[in-house]
Structure formats: structure tokens, C-alpha cells
Design an enzyme around this catalytic site. Structure first.
Site, mmCIF file in Angstrom:
data_model
loop_
_atom_site.group_PDB
_atom_site.id
_atom_site.type_symbol
_atom_site.label_atom_id
_atom_site.label_comp_id
_atom_site.label_asym_id
_atom_site.label_seq_id
_atom_site.Cartn_x
_atom_site.Cartn_y
_atom_site.Cartn_z
ATOM 1 N N TRP A 107 36.992 41.361 48.599
ATOM 2 C CA TRP A 107 37.234 42.669 47.973
ATOM 3 C C TRP A 107 36.813 43.801 48.905
ATOM 4 O O TRP A 107 37.486 44.836 48.976
ATOM 5 C CB TRP A 107 36.543 42.759 46.613
ATOM 6 C CG TRP A 107 37.081 41.755 45.638
ATOM 7 C CD1 TRP A 107 36.392 40.727 45.063
ATOM 8 C CD2 TRP A 107 38.424 41.654 45.133
ATOM 9 N NE1 TRP A 107 37.221 40.005 44.244
ATOM 10 C CE2 TRP A 107 38.463 40.535 44.260
ATOM 11 C CE3 TRP A 107 39.593 42.391 45.342
ATOM 12 C CZ2 TRP A 107 39.638 40.151 43.588
ATOM 13 C CZ3 TRP A 107 40.749 41.996 44.676
ATOM 14 C CH2 TRP A 107 40.770 40.900 43.816
ATOM 15 N N ASP A 135 31.653 49.473 44.501
ATOM 16 C CA ASP A 135 32.561 48.654 43.698
ATOM 17 C C ASP A 135 31.668 47.716 42.880
ATOM 18 O O ASP A 135 31.082 46.778 43.409
ATOM 19 C CB ASP A 135 33.507 47.866 44.609
ATOM 20 C CG ASP A 135 34.400 46.892 43.832
ATOM 21 O OD1 ASP A 135 34.260 46.798 42.594
ATOM 22 O OD2 ASP A 135 35.240 46.225 44.473
ATOM 23 N N LYS A 140 35.821 42.093 34.064
ATOM 24 C CA LYS A 140 34.763 41.124 34.365
ATOM 25 C C LYS A 140 33.640 41.217 33.328
ATOM 26 O O LYS A 140 33.207 40.225 32.798
ATOM 27 C CB LYS A 140 34.152 41.345 35.753
ATOM 28 C CG LYS A 140 34.997 41.236 37.033
ATOM 29 C CD LYS A 140 36.186 40.473 37.087
ATOM 30 C CE LYS A 140 36.951 40.210 38.333
ATOM 31 N NZ LYS A 140 37.176 41.222 39.303
HETATM 32 C C1 LIG Z 1 38.102 41.531 40.477
HETATM 33 C C2 LIG Z 1 37.571 42.449 41.517
HETATM 34 C C3 LIG Z 1 38.358 43.459 42.096
HETATM 35 C C4 LIG Z 1 39.815 43.638 41.767
HETATM 36 O O1 LIG Z 1 39.960 44.241 40.558
HETATM 37 P P1 LIG Z 1 41.403 44.641 39.970
HETATM 38 O O2 LIG Z 1 40.990 45.341 38.724
HETATM 39 O O3 LIG Z 1 42.140 43.369 39.745
HETATM 40 O O4 LIG Z 1 42.072 45.516 40.936
HETATM 41 C C5 LIG Z 1 37.752 44.305 43.009
HETATM 42 N N1 LIG Z 1 36.463 44.166 43.348
HETATM 43 C C6 LIG Z 1 35.689 43.199 42.820
HETATM 44 C C7 LIG Z 1 34.260 43.102 43.244
HETATM 45 C C8 LIG Z 1 36.219 42.307 41.893
HETATM 46 O O5 LIG Z 1 35.449 41.351 41.368
#
Ligand SMILES: *Cc1c(COP(=O)(O)O)cnc(C)c1O
Length: 356
Positions: free
Chosen positions: A99, A166, A190
Site C-alpha cells: 500500500w 494511511d 477494515k
Molecule cells: C485495504 C488498504 C488500502 C486500500 O483501500 P481501498 O479502500 O480498497 O482503496 C490502502 N491502505 C491500506 C493500509 C489498506 O489496508
């Protein structure tokens, strides 16, 4: 048979979130209409958005001068929206996984990207430390929890520039010092709600400092001015997020979550370290994630991987297959995961060991 949901995302939600959302799918706030079929500008839905934003501020103790947004496009859209709005000529990034790499790739559209450290050579099995962050960068971007590799930053790096985080896979799992950040973002799916909503916490003062023209929909200011209603928000997902936020508050907030998360992870890592069949994939114990627990079979028992997966599945475990880039197993133990499910997995590991 009871199913134990260890999926990495979309993933387990509190029972009450599902119940209340199912109810509102038929009859929302006494309107006699589904939450999917009322205007986002109705007073009933505006109340949902307002309460969700207020609870985010309360739970994370968000200081004055920050805005809370619920937008669409996932964390992946934030990979470009953050630099679009905040990168002047240069930004610093920590590369701790797939990511982070994607965030870096998007940032390069907007200027110079200084990747200050990376654990790519070790398949991201540790969190780099002891790097230097350039003082002239607009911000330092970190992925606080690496969902795929099972590593986590347990404290903010000490830097003199603002952070962008993030937090897709560890938001609300612990307290956060929001004041250190210009932007925090997280896809809801998540630890908060269904996919379709993205939570963003942005420092108002950090905006409007760059000369670049920003398309309307990608400008944070647009959404702040319209209170996340510039375009149609993901109404049902935001409703579901609100139910989880209420559940968080009723269950002691992020402080209580952190306590339980430490306990859950402790139980599972304890078993991984004890059981002769398994080992952790994370190089340094201090980098282990409390949310996504990755493990493989020890070299001696490598060929039993498929057999254990089938065994665990027969005991009700769901979603424990590791990401293809790591292999083995991954148990995601987000806030809504009860200790009883962690214990069930541990029992399955112990039972399987006895047969070998
Ligand atoms: C799942 C995830 C993403 C991607 O998220 P989307 O909502 O599918 O774009 C980005 N960063 C992390 C740390 C993730 O776990």
C-alpha cells in the site's frame, strides 16, 4: 457451526452494526423508507452524517481546526488526493509495503518523492528505523499498519514536518495523536464499516498553501465547505459506520479497544511462538501488528500448509489464508473480533499440532 471471520477486508463488523443496518435497510429512522432510498439531504440522513463526524472527533480526541469527511473512492483515491492538495515540490514517504508503494507511485505525479527508507528487500518483514526525513518536504507519509505483511508502527516517527497517515487497517484500534497529522485517511472496510465509505481527517490550516490547480471533486476544501455533501455520499455505508462508532463509544472507546487488541494479539502470537509447527513472518517482535497476524509453517512442516488450512476451515475458521505475496496464514483480528474467536483458532492450532 460458528464461523470465525478472520478476513483482512472487507472484514468482521460488530453484530449491532449489521442488525441496525439491516433494520434501516427496510425502515430508516421511522421514515418507512429504506436508508438506501432517502435523500442524503433529508434531515434524517443529515443527522447520521453529523453524528458520525462528531463521534469520530470525540473518539479520537480530534483537536480544533480539523475537519472530518466521509467520501468515496477508498484509501486508493487518497493516495493521489493527499499529494494533490498538500505536496508543494517534494514529499517524504516510508515504504513499508504494497500500500505504501502504491501511495508513492501516485505521489510521483505531483513532484519529487523522497522514499526515506524501505523494507522492500526483506519482503517488508520489518519497519525501517533510523532514517532521516528532509526538512523541506511538505509532509512525511506513513502507512501505520501494513495489512498484507502484518507489521505496524506502534508510535509515530519523531519528525519535524507534518505526517500523513494511511490508517486503513488500524484506525480506532488505539488512541492517536491527531495533532501530529495533516491528513489521516482510512477505507472504512477494515475496522469501521462496509466498503464504499472513506474516512478522512484533515487539518484545515494545511490546505490552500500550494499553487497547483485542483479539480473540484479532488479538492478537500470542496468537501469541507459542503460538509461531505458536495456530491452524494455513500449513504448506507456511512449509516453502518455510525453504528460501529456508537458501538465503539459504548464499549469504552479506542483506549478499551487497544487493551483488548493487545490481549487478543498476545494470545495468538503466544501460540505461534510456542507451537512447533508455526512461526511469525515478522522479523522484529516490536514491529508485529495487533490487527493482522501473519504466520507460516516452520521449514520442517512446510508441506502441511494446505492440510492445516483445511483443518482450520473444518473448525469454522474463515479467511485465514495469507496474502499471496507472503503465503502461509493471516488472521485479521480487528476491533469487532471477540477473544473467543482468537481462542478457537489457537485451539485448532493446538489440536492440529497433537496429530503431528
Ligand atoms: C485495504 C488498504 C488500502 C486500500 O483501500 P481501498 O479502500 O480498497 O482503496 C490502502 N491502505 C491500506 C493500509 C489498506 O489496508
Amino acid at each position: 457451526m460458528k464461523k470465525h471471520n478472520f478476513y483482512a477486508g472487507p472484514s468482521i463488523l460488530p453484530e449491532i452494526t449489521k442488525e441496525k443496518t439491516a433494520e434501516a435497510a427496510m425502515n430508516f429512522a421511522g421514515t418507512g423508507l429504506s436508508v438506501m432510498e432517502v435523500s442524503h439531504r433529508s434531515k434524517e440522513f443529515v443527522a447520521v452524517m453529523d453524528e458520525a463526524q462528531a463521534l469520530v472527533k470525540e473518539l479520537l480526541k480530534v483537536p480544533e481546526g480539523y475537519s472530518v469527511l466521509f467520501l468515496q473512492g477508498g484509501a486508493s483515491t487518497q493516495f493521489l488526493m493527499a499529494p494533490y492538495n498538500l505536496m508543494d515540490k517534494k514529499a517524504a514517504y516510508l515504504n513499508t509495503g504494497a500500500w505504501s508503494k502504491k501511495a508513492i507511485q501516485e505521489a510521483k505525479f505531483f513532484g519529487e518523492v523522497d522514499v526515506v527508507a524501505s523494507s522492500a528487500d526483506a519482503n517488508f518483514n520489518f519497519i525501517p528505523k533510523g532514517y532521516k526525513v528532509p526538512a523541506d518536504a511538505s509532509y512525511f507519509h506513513i502507512t501505520t499498519n501494513n495489512t498484507i505483511y502484518g507489521t505496524q508502527l506502534h508510535a509515530e516517527p519523531e519528525v519535524d514536518i507534518p505526517l500523513i497517515g494511511d490508517m486503513s487497517s488500524d484506525i480506532f484500534s488505539r488512541p492517536v495523536d491527531v495533532a501530529k497529522y495533516d491528513v489521516i485517511y482510512a477505507g472504512a472496510q477494515k475496522n469501521l464499516g462496509p466498503s464504499g465509505a472513506t474516512l478522512i481527517i484533515v487539518k484545515d490550516e494545511a490546505l490552500g498553501k500550494i499553487e497547483r490547480q485542483i479539480p473540484t471533486i479532488l479538492n478537500y476544501k470542496t468537501h469541507i465547505d459542503k460538509d461531505s455533501m458536495f456530491n452524494t455520499p455513500a449513504t448506507l455505508p456511512v449509516f453502518a459506520c455510525l453504528q460501529t462508532l456508537r458501538w465503539l463509544k459504548e464499549n469504552g472507546g479506542v483506549e478499551a479497544m487497544e487493551k483488548t487488541n493487545i490481549e487478543k494479539a498476545g494470545i495468538l502470537y503466544g501460540e505461534i511462538d510456542r507451537n512447533k509447527l508455526f512461526k511469525s513472518t515478522v522479523a522484529n517482535a516490536e514491529d508485529r501488528s495487533l490487527m493482522n497476524i501473519c504466520f507460516v509453517m516452520t521449514d520442517e512442516y512446510k508441506e502441511l500448509e494446505k492440510e492445516f488450512l483445511d483443518f482450520a476451515t473444518s473448525k469454522g475458521m474463515v479467511g485465514i489464508k495469507g496474502h499471496r505475496s507472503v503465503g502461509g496464514f493471516r488472521a485479521s483480528v480487528y476491533n469487532a473480533m471477540p477473544i473467543s474467536s482468537v481462542n478457537a483458532l489457537v485451539e485448532a492450532m493446538q489440536e492440529f499440532e497433537k496429530t503431528k
